[in-house]
Write a protein that holds these residues in place. Structure first.
Motif, PDB file in Angstrom:
ATOM      1  N   GLU A   1       0.810  -1.208   0.000  1.00  0.00           N
ATOM      2  CA  GLU A   1       0.000   0.000   0.000  1.00  0.00           C
ATOM      3  C   GLU A   1       0.848   1.265   0.000  1.00  0.00           C
ATOM      4  N   VAL A   2       2.117   1.156   0.259  1.00  0.00           N
ATOM      5  CA  VAL A   2       2.979   2.319   0.353  1.00  0.00           C
ATOM      6  C   VAL A   2       3.390   2.810  -1.031  1.00  0.00           C
ATOM      7  N   GLU A   3       3.531   1.921  -1.982  1.00  0.00           N
ATOM      8  CA  GLU A   3       3.958   2.288  -3.329  1.00  0.00           C
ATOM      9  C   GLU A   3       2.873   3.083  -4.041  1.00  0.00           C
ATOM     10  N   PRO A   4       3.228   4.227  -4.612  1.00  0.00           N
ATOM     11  CA  PRO A   4       2.216   4.999  -5.349  1.00  0.00           C
ATOM     12  C   PRO A   4       1.858   4.302  -6.665  1.00  0.00           C
ATOM     13  N   SER A   5       0.598   4.404  -7.022  1.00  0.00           N
ATOM     14  CA  SER A   5       0.151   3.845  -8.296  1.00  0.00           C
ATOM     15  C   SER A   5       0.568   4.809  -9.417  1.00  0.00           C
ATOM     16  N   PRO A   6       0.513   4.352 -10.660  1.00  0.00           N
ATOM     17  CA  PRO A   6       0.821   5.263 -11.768  1.00  0.00           C
ATOM     18  C   PRO A   6      -0.079   6.505 -11.760  1.00  0.00           C
ATOM     19  N   ARG A   7      -1.355   6.335 -11.408  1.00  0.00           N
ATOM     20  CA  ARG A   7      -2.265   7.495 -11.363  1.00  0.00           C
ATOM     21  C   ARG A   7      -1.879   8.420 -10.213  1.00  0.00           C
ATOM     22  N   ASP A   8      -1.467   7.848  -9.079  1.00  0.00           N
ATOM     23  CA  ASP A   8      -0.985   8.691  -7.974  1.00  0.00           C
ATOM     24  C   ASP A   8       0.158   9.576  -8.454  1.00  0.00           C
TER      25      ASP A   8
END
Length: 112
Positions: free
Chosen positions: A54-61
């Motif tokens: 959950e810590v890793e940002p998504s591409p949209r983030d």
């Protein structure tokens, strides 16, 4: 014999509309949790640590963060992605949760 597991959760002070939705959902094999109960669950578990995934940002983030760094407003970000402003606010809330940064100026600084 049919299972007797709960198929939904409602507060004692449920209104007729929510009760009807819950009954229809459970009768159709689904599960129903009222908004009030869901909020109580989230509040009770707000201090639970996030998992590593959950810590890793998504591409949209990352895209939202890039636009935030350039000074775009929430409305502008919504127009760029053709999504609602509430969706943008949801992305920003998740980004805040992932980064631990609460204030918008600090979030912009993190994005830069």
């Amino acid at each position: 014999m049919q299972s007797r597991l709960a198929r939904g959760f409602l507060p004692k002070a449920v209104d007729a509309e929510d009760l009807l939705i819950a009954i229809k959902t459970a009768a159709g094999g689904g599960a129903y949790v009222s908004v009030m109960v869901a909020e109580m669950i989230v509040e009770d578990h707000a201090d639970w640590p996030m998992t590593a995934g959950e810590v890793e940002p998504s591409p949209r983030d990352e895209q939202v963060m890039q636009l935030l760094a350039t000074g775009e407003r929430d409305v502008d970000i919504a127009l760029i992605f053709d999504i609602g402003v509430r969706t943008v606010l949801g992305y920003l809330d998740r980004i805040r949760d992932k980064t631990g940064v609460r204030r918008r100026p600090d979030l912009v600084k993190t994005a830069v």
